[in-house]
Motif scaffolding. Sequence first.
Motif, PDB file in Angstrom:
ATOM      1  N   GLU A   1       1.743   4.706  -5.164  1.00 25.61           N
ATOM      2  CA  GLU A   1       0.504   3.973  -5.650  1.00 25.61           C
ATOM      3  C   GLU A   1       1.098   3.047  -6.530  1.00 25.61           C
TER       4      GLU A   1
ATOM      5  N   SER B   1      -1.443   7.520   2.864  1.00 23.22           N
ATOM      6  CA  SER B   1      -2.556   7.544   2.255  1.00 23.22           C
ATOM      7  C   SER B   1      -3.614   7.049   2.635  1.00 23.22           C
TER       8      SER B   1
ATOM      9  N   LEU C   1      -6.322  -0.553  -2.429  1.00 21.60           N
ATOM     10  CA  LEU C   1      -6.633   0.700  -3.539  1.00 21.60           C
ATOM     11  C   LEU C   1      -8.016   1.327  -3.224  1.00 21.60           C
TER      12      LEU C   1
ATOM     13  N   SER D   1      -5.847   4.782   1.527  1.00 25.43           N
ATOM     14  CA  SER D   1      -5.706   3.633   1.040  1.00 25.43           C
ATOM     15  C   SER D   1      -4.937   2.683   2.536  1.00 25.43           C
TER      16      SER D   1
ATOM     17  N   SER E   1      -8.864   4.315  -8.208  1.00 30.34           N
ATOM     18  CA  SER E   1      -7.438   3.662  -8.721  1.00 30.34           C
ATOM     19  C   SER E   1      -7.580   2.248  -9.108  1.00 30.34           C
TER      20      SER E   1
ATOM     21  N   VAL F   1       0.882  -1.139   0.029  1.00 28.72           N
ATOM     22  CA  VAL F   1       0.159  -0.037  -0.106  1.00 28.72           C
ATOM     23  C   VAL F   1       0.898   1.258  -0.077  1.00 28.72           C
ATOM     24  N   GLU F   2       0.276   2.320  -0.691  1.00 28.50           N
ATOM     25  CA  GLU F   2       1.188   3.766  -0.472  1.00 28.50           C
ATOM     26  C   GLU F   2       0.969   4.270   0.907  1.00 28.50           C
TER      27      GLU F   2
END
Length: 252
Positions: A62, A40, A79, A42, A83, A36-37
């Motif tokens: 991402e 964020s 996500l 997410s 996205s 995962v980013e």
Amino acid sequence: MKIKTIVSVILCFSFFLSSCKKEEVKTELNEMSVAVEIDSLSYEAAKTIENEVKEIRTFSTEDGAVTAVETKNADLLVLDEFSYSLYKADERKINNVKVLPFTTEHCIYFHNNAELLQKFNVEILELQENGTISKIKDAYKTSDGYYPKLKQLSPEAPTIIMATDIAGAPYTDLTENGYVVGIDVDIANIITNSLGYNLEVVVTSADEMFNMLSEDKVDFIMSGLMYEEKRESEFDTSFSYSTTEYYLIERD
């Protein structure tokens, strides 16, 4: 003799199927890593299952997280719904597994203007009921955006000012030509046009747009914003106009 042969073939085939089934058993979630980013929403969604997975692996972008799953450097990925749709459209090797128990509700901020807030709330409910907001969201999952049909206003129509900080697609974004686009801009245009206002959009920083609203230099702010309790004493928020879902994703 033929009967014995047939029985032998059936037994062998049954054993083969049994072996295949054992090989097809999927790895348990608690043995999997999730990409995962970092920093964020997410990532916040991924944290809802951190006790169910082996580890959460963070990436600076991402795309880096998506690549990690595609190259088998991570088992799963988180996500948001937009996205995911865009990466699938680019034929990336990912597939949705399930919706996570985490969503973000987006609202509009106002300051000392109960009348305008009420008008916006009425418009939001109508756009939700007639499916317009769903159509706008779907458009940003599959194309370059939504193009609302606006009525022609007279030159004497009042102007209303919206501030945004360009939080990023799909809610607010900036084109190469300097135009502000996104879900928020489309919804703001439809609502203000319906109320008889011309819309002016001011681009500024996240902190400054709240300062401008506090000083009544703008009428409202939209930028994929969520309700924040710390702002409740100074600002008013509209009804939620959009909900974003987050997906747990595997390699396709």
